[in-house]
Design a protein around this motif. Structure first.
Motif, PDB file in Angstrom:
ATOM      1  N   UNK A   1      41.322 132.322  38.137  1.00 45.48           N
ATOM      2  CA  UNK A   1      41.658 131.522  39.318  1.00 45.48           C
ATOM      3  C   UNK A   1      40.837 130.231  39.326  1.00 45.48           C
ATOM      4  N   UNK A   2      39.539 130.350  39.043  1.00 49.72           N
ATOM      5  CA  UNK A   2      38.668 129.174  38.995  1.00 49.72           C
ATOM      6  C   UNK A   2      39.153 128.159  37.972  1.00 49.72           C
ATOM      7  N   UNK A   3      39.533 128.630  36.785  1.00 49.59           N
ATOM      8  CA  UNK A   3      40.007 127.740  35.730  1.00 49.59           C
ATOM      9  C   UNK A   3      41.248 126.973  36.175  1.00 49.59           C
ATOM     10  N   UNK A   4      42.186 127.675  36.778  1.00 46.12           N
ATOM     11  CA  UNK A   4      43.429 127.043  37.235  1.00 46.12           C
ATOM     12  C   UNK A   4      43.128 126.002  38.316  1.00 46.12           C
ATOM     13  N   UNK A   5      42.253 126.361  39.252  1.00 50.22           N
ATOM     14  CA  UNK A   5      41.932 125.452  40.354  1.00 50.22           C
ATOM     15  C   UNK A   5      41.184 124.220  39.854  1.00 50.22           C
ATOM     16  N   UNK A   6      40.198 124.413  38.978  1.00 52.87           N
ATOM     17  CA  UNK A   6      39.466 123.254  38.458  1.00 52.87           C
ATOM     18  C   UNK A   6      40.396 122.326  37.664  1.00 52.87           C
ATOM     19  N   UNK A   7      41.304 122.889  36.885  1.00 48.36           N
ATOM     20  CA  UNK A   7      42.254 122.059  36.137  1.00 48.36           C
ATOM     21  C   UNK A   7      43.147 121.271  37.100  1.00 48.36           C
ATOM     22  N   UNK A   8      43.557 121.917  38.183  1.00 49.09           N
ATOM     23  CA  UNK A   8      44.352 121.239  39.206  1.00 49.09           C
ATOM     24  C   UNK A   8      43.572 120.075  39.821  1.00 49.09           C
ATOM     25  N   UNK A   9      42.307 120.306  40.138  1.00 50.13           N
ATOM     26  CA  UNK A   9      41.489 119.265  40.757  1.00 50.13           C
ATOM     27  C   UNK A   9      41.259 118.101  39.800  1.00 50.13           C
ATOM     28  N   UNK A  10      41.009 118.420  38.530  1.00 49.35           N
ATOM     29  CA  UNK A  10      40.817 117.360  37.535  1.00 49.35           C
ATOM     30  C   UNK A  10      42.062 116.476  37.437  1.00 49.35           C
ATOM     31  N   UNK A  11      43.239 117.097  37.498  1.00 50.70           N
ATOM     32  CA  UNK A  11      44.491 116.324  37.446  1.00 50.70           C
ATOM     33  C   UNK A  11      44.644 115.417  38.661  1.00 50.70           C
ATOM     34  N   UNK A  12      43.940 115.767  39.726  1.00 53.01           N
ATOM     35  CA  UNK A  12      43.991 114.971  40.961  1.00 53.01           C
ATOM     36  C   UNK A  12      42.733 114.125  41.146  1.00 53.01           C
ATOM     37  N   UNK A  13      42.080 113.823  40.023  1.00 53.99           N
ATOM     38  CA  UNK A  13      40.946 112.883  39.991  1.00 53.99           C
ATOM     39  C   UNK A  13      39.707 113.366  40.742  1.00 53.99           C
ATOM     40  N   UNK A  14      39.525 114.699  40.797  1.00 45.43           N
ATOM     41  CA  UNK A  14      38.285 115.276  41.317  1.00 45.43           C
ATOM     42  C   UNK A  14      37.444 115.707  40.119  1.00 45.43           C
ATOM     43  N   UNK A  15      36.247 115.168  39.996  1.00 40.07           N
ATOM     44  CA  UNK A  15      35.400 115.489  38.853  1.00 40.07           C
ATOM     45  C   UNK A  15      34.753 116.863  39.032  1.00 40.07           C
TER      46      UNK A  15
ATOM     47  N   UNK B   1      31.804 118.666  41.084  1.00 41.92           N
ATOM     48  CA  UNK B   1      31.915 120.049  41.549  1.00 41.92           C
ATOM     49  C   UNK B   1      31.399 120.998  40.471  1.00 41.92           C
ATOM     50  N   UNK B   2      30.635 122.007  40.890  1.00 45.58           N
ATOM     51  CA  UNK B   2      30.151 123.017  39.958  1.00 45.58           C
ATOM     52  C   UNK B   2      30.460 124.407  40.519  1.00 45.58           C
ATOM     53  N   UNK B   3      29.937 125.428  39.859  1.00 46.09           N
ATOM     54  CA  UNK B   3      30.061 126.825  40.287  1.00 46.09           C
ATOM     55  C   UNK B   3      31.503 127.301  40.114  1.00 46.09           C
ATOM     56  N   UNK B   4      32.122 127.816  41.148  1.00 45.02           N
ATOM     57  CA  UNK B   4      33.465 128.389  41.056  1.00 45.02           C
ATOM     58  C   UNK B   4      34.235 128.105  42.331  1.00 45.02           C
ATOM     59  N   UNK B   5      35.544 128.228  42.251  1.00 46.65           N
ATOM     60  CA  UNK B   5      36.410 128.245  43.436  1.00 46.65           C
ATOM     61  C   UNK B   5      37.337 129.430  43.242  1.00 46.65           C
ATOM     62  N   UNK B   6      37.083 130.485  43.997  1.00 43.87           N
ATOM     63  CA  UNK B   6      37.770 131.759  43.802  1.00 43.87           C
ATOM     64  C   UNK B   6      37.814 132.501  45.136  1.00 43.87           C
TER      65      UNK B   6
END
Length: 232
Positions: free
Chosen positions: A49-63, A186-191
């Motif tokens: 879940x974290x991987x999917x969310x971080x990839x989504x955020x990166x696509x939306x210009x969130x580092x 952003x670091x750590x996780x989003x889950x």
């Protein structure tokens, strides 16, 4: 690899280059680790879940610090110095907010409420304000402004993302770090360990509150989230 840190849910290893490896554990804790358990595959589910969310955020210009998944329970991330200020965004009242202010659970908060907490296990992560941040020299006022602005952007992205799969984003916690170049990421996780996520139709709680308050099988709730993401 050198073990840099082991927390309640993850282990961080340091590489020779400017990266860390984070291993997700199957351990789950609540109430400052007074309640604890080991739940098979919990780490794998949270990492996916974290991987999917971080990839989504990166696509939306969130580092973010995310580089890639290495295995079913570990990921490679950029090295960043953690800022000991947790940022919590709340779209509806739940958890500690209800206890502190007597607000009824699920009360809508418009605009979303942003709160700061001091990341300190010893002090049980107390609620703080900008004056406390400056007093403790945790980071600059400009850093806090960047973190708050980023957190609200993340909220907009994730609310739409989860709304699309019939899940409501109630609140979530973010952690930030500073790279050697001085960027705040952003670091750590989003889950489901760090977010409250409810089924929009049934209001079933699919997050860590299932474990905290014995509301149902934790793994089942987390898998409902993951499977909904996969099928979207």
């Amino acid at each position: 690899m050198k073990k840099l840190y082991e927390g309640k849910a993850k282990i961080v290893y340091e590489n020779d280059d400017d990266t860390y490896i984070i291993k997700f554990k199957d351990d789950v804790t609540a109430f400052d680790a007074i309640k604890k358990a080991n739940i098979s595959e919990k780490g794998r589910i949270n990492l996916e879940i974290t991987s999917i969310v971080f990839e989504l955020l990166e696509k939306n210009n969130i580092k973010t610090h995310f580089i890639k998944k290495l295995s079913e329970n570990s990921m490679l991330v950029k090295k960043a110095k953690r800022l000991d200020v947790e940022v919590v965004v709340r779209n509806k009242a739940a958890g500690s907010l209800c206890k502190r202010l007597g607000i009824k659970e699920s009360t809508e908060l418009n605009p979303p409420l942003v709160e700061l907490f001091y990341k300190s296990d010893e002090l049980h992560d107390p609620l703080i304000c900008i004056e406390h941040v400056k007093l403790l020299n945790l980071c600059s006022e400009e850093d806090v402004s960047i973190m708050k602005q980023t957190a609200l952007k993340v909220n907009d992205i994730l609310k739409a993302f989860f709304d699309n799969i019939n899940i409501e984003l109630i609140d979530f916690k973010l952690e930030f770090g500073k790279t050697k170049e001085g960027d705040i990421i952003l670091i750590d996780e989003i889950s489901p360990d760090s977010c409250r996520l409810w089924d929009k139709t049934t209001k079933e709680k699919l997050d860590k509150d299932r474990f905290r308050f014995d509301l149902g099988d934790l793994k089942e709730g987390y898998l409902k989230i993951l499977n909904s993401i996969r099928s979207s």
